[in-house]
Motif scaffolding. Structure first.
Motif, mmCIF file in Angstrom:
data_model
loop_
_atom_site.group_PDB
_atom_site.id
_atom_site.type_symbol
_atom_site.label_atom_id
_atom_site.label_comp_id
_atom_site.label_asym_id
_atom_site.label_seq_id
_atom_site.Cartn_x
_atom_site.Cartn_y
_atom_site.Cartn_z
ATOM 1 N N LEU A 85 0.813 -1.209 0.000
ATOM 2 C CA LEU A 85 0.000 0.000 0.000
ATOM 3 C C LEU A 85 0.854 1.269 0.000
ATOM 4 C CD1 LEU A 85 -2.699 -1.116 2.608
ATOM 5 C CD2 LEU A 85 -2.981 -0.942 0.136
ATOM 6 N N GLY A 86 2.171 1.090 -0.127
ATOM 7 C CA GLY A 86 3.062 2.240 -0.171
ATOM 8 C C GLY A 86 3.413 2.815 1.181
ATOM 9 N N GLU A 87 3.176 2.067 2.240
ATOM 10 C CA GLU A 87 3.487 2.518 3.601
ATOM 11 C C GLU A 87 4.760 1.827 4.092
ATOM 12 O OE1 GLU A 87 1.614 4.756 5.097
ATOM 13 O OE2 GLU A 87 -0.180 4.748 3.825
ATOM 14 N N GLU A 88 5.457 2.461 5.006
ATOM 15 C CA GLU A 88 6.681 1.895 5.553
ATOM 16 C C GLU A 88 6.451 1.452 6.996
ATOM 17 O OE1 GLU A 88 10.565 0.562 5.295
ATOM 18 O OE2 GLU A 88 9.406 1.540 3.705
ATOM 19 N N PRO A 89 6.619 0.157 7.310
ATOM 20 C CA PRO A 89 6.461 -0.285 8.702
ATOM 21 C C PRO A 89 7.467 0.420 9.608
ATOM 22 C CG PRO A 89 6.588 -2.151 7.191
ATOM 23 C CD PRO A 89 6.983 -0.940 6.402
ATOM 24 N N THR A 90 7.044 0.715 10.826
ATOM 25 C CA THR A 90 7.904 1.405 11.778
ATOM 26 C C THR A 90 8.155 0.519 12.988
ATOM 27 O OG1 THR A 90 7.028 3.561 11.104
ATOM 28 C CG2 THR A 90 8.179 3.459 13.223
ATOM 29 N N TYR A 91 9.428 0.301 13.277
ATOM 30 C CA TYR A 91 9.804 -0.440 14.472
ATOM 31 C C TYR A 91 10.631 0.448 15.380
ATOM 32 C CZ TYR A 91 8.090 -4.792 12.499
ATOM 33 O OH TYR A 91 7.273 -5.772 11.990
ATOM 34 N N VAL A 92 10.449 0.274 16.683
ATOM 35 C CA VAL A 92 11.166 1.081 17.661
ATOM 36 C C VAL A 92 11.814 0.170 18.694
ATOM 37 C CG1 VAL A 92 9.671 3.108 17.379
ATOM 38 C CG2 VAL A 92 9.068 1.347 19.060
ATOM 39 N N GLU A 93 12.813 0.702 19.368
ATOM 40 C CA GLU A 93 13.498 -0.036 20.431
ATOM 41 C C GLU A 93 13.204 0.631 21.760
ATOM 42 O OE1 GLU A 93 18.006 -1.347 21.912
ATOM 43 O OE2 GLU A 93 17.699 -0.375 19.958
ATOM 44 N N THR A 94 12.791 -0.162 22.752
ATOM 45 C CA THR A 94 12.522 0.370 24.077
ATOM 46 C C THR A 94 13.837 0.521 24.845
ATOM 47 O OG1 THR A 94 12.318 -1.755 25.226
ATOM 48 C CG2 THR A 94 10.361 -0.924 24.050
ATOM 49 N N PRO A 95 13.821 1.306 25.939
ATOM 50 C CA PRO A 95 15.032 1.416 26.761
ATOM 51 C C PRO A 95 15.533 0.067 27.276
ATOM 52 C CG PRO A 95 13.501 3.163 27.331
ATOM 53 C CD PRO A 95 12.770 2.237 26.389
ATOM 54 N N GLY A 96 14.628 -0.928 27.369
ATOM 55 C CA GLY A 96 15.022 -2.260 27.810
ATOM 56 C C GLY A 96 15.610 -3.116 26.711
ATOM 57 N N GLY A 97 15.719 -2.546 25.495
ATOM 58 C CA GLY A 97 16.329 -3.277 24.394
ATOM 59 C C GLY A 97 15.383 -4.139 23.593
ATOM 60 N N VAL A 98 14.067 -4.017 23.837
ATOM 61 C CA VAL A 98 13.085 -4.798 23.109
ATOM 62 C C VAL A 98 12.657 -4.045 21.857
ATOM 63 C CG1 VAL A 98 10.805 -5.875 23.185
ATOM 64 C CG2 VAL A 98 12.257 -5.887 25.218
ATOM 65 N N VAL A 99 12.732 -4.710 20.717
ATOM 66 C CA VAL A 99 12.322 -4.089 19.459
ATOM 67 C C VAL A 99 10.883 -4.499 19.144
ATOM 68 C CG1 VAL A 99 12.761 -3.926 16.978
ATOM 69 C CG2 VAL A 99 14.679 -4.049 18.585
ATOM 70 N N GLY A 100 10.043 -3.519 18.875
ATOM 71 C CA GLY A 100 8.650 -3.815 18.590
ATOM 72 C C GLY A 100 8.066 -2.844 17.589
#
Length: 316
Positions: A85-100
């Motif tokens: 659909l032309g969108e870019e998934p966004t992932y972030v890293e928490t201060p605890g090192g968990v990527v979600g």
């Protein structure tokens, strides 16, 4: 990711339970018909995970009278659809090192379309074709999975801690176990996926591993987390370092230290499941022969309730 809806030859002849068959009895707080706890199976959504073996094992367990709940993910399919659909998934890293995943409003629309709309339907059809009386549910249905919505998330960007707002996700704190118990008692196999229902009445995203943990805890179940590796390794590059058993707090600390990347969330979910009342958590290979039966028989990484110390809150 899609689930194959073609019946497997080995299961094509299996008939659905007859109406006059003795129902599996589960008195409130009492033993089930076979004296064993339910099995909650988390089927991953990664491209490398083939659900075919898990489907056959679920069919075998149900045919033997075991109560089973299937919980599935599908983040890969969500990402693929976003990109189409032309969108870019966004992932972030928490201060605890968990990527979600960071779920904004547009991502949530796609998420709802893909997870309960397509993947849950496909997997439910596949299980029914295998002789399982499967019932597909999202966490919204019957208020199955609910809890507070996150107004913002803490993230690490460019090495700095920041607050990122606009997230459409939540933390599961309540499971409608009565609904699951009713379905199980009547011989159905619930097939569960997120979204969950937030406390403001909005459907929001939640991690599928942690959803499975919440369900397993609420039912006092054995949780089998199927993924694309054989378990948790002390050295991820060396398969001979598989951690087979975790039974003490010290061993659990070592397990947490060994977990990297996506496995960090699975270990986090294991603790939540055991804290919530699950009997055992097993992380095992979805692509192995008879993956669920093999895991219940001893393969994979087995984490016992004795490994989890009381009072330590998990946050991610």
């Amino acid at each position: 990711m899609t689930y194959d809806t073609t019946p497997h030859d080995a299961r094509a002849a299996r008939q659905m339970p007859e109406d006059d068959a003795d129902p599996r009895v589960r008195a409130d707080g009492g033993e089930r018909g076979d004296g064993k706890p339910p099995v909650v199976v988390k089927v991953g959504g990664a491209r490398a995970v083939d659900p075919a073996g898990a489907v056959e094992d679920v069919a075998d367990l149900v045919a033997e009278g075991r109560e089973v709940v299937v919980v599935h993910g599908g983040s890969t399919a969500v990402d693929d659809t976003l990109e189409e659909l032309g969108e870019e998934p966004t992932y972030v890293e928490t201060p605890g090192g968990v990527v979600g995943r960071f779920t904004d409003e547009r991502t949530m629309e796609v998420f709802t379309m893909v997870m309960p709309g397509k993947l849950n339907t496909d997997l439910t059809v596949t299980l029914r074709n295998a002789g399982v009386d499967a019932v597909g549910l999202s966490g919204v249905d019957g208020g199955l999975l609910s809890g507070p919505r996150k107004s913002a998330v803490r993230v690490i960007e460019d090495g700095k801690k920041k607050i990122k707002r606009g997230d459409h996700s939540g933390k599961i704190t309540d499971v409608n176990a009565d609904l699951l118990e009713l379905l199980l008692k009547e011989g159905h196999t619930p097939v569960v996926t997120v979204p969950m229902l937030a406390d403001d009445g909005v459907a929001v995203n939640a991690d599928a591993d942690r959803a499975a943990a919440a369900v397993a805890g609420a039912l006092g179940a054995e949780l089998v987390v199927l993924t694309d590796v054989a378990g948790v390794y002390r050295d991820p590059d060396d398969e001979s370092t598989l951690i087979g058993s975790v039974a003490t707090p010290a061993e659990f600390d070592a397990l947490k230290d060994a977990a990297e990347g996506f496995m960090t969330k699975k270990v986090m979910a294991a603790k939540e499941a055991l804290d919530g009342g699950a009997t055992t958590v097993i992380v095992a290979d979805a692509n192995a022969d008879d993956p669920i039966l093999a895991a219940l028989g001893g393969t994979g990484t087995h984490i016992e309730a004795s490994a989890v110390a009381d009072g330590e809150e998990v946050d991610g």
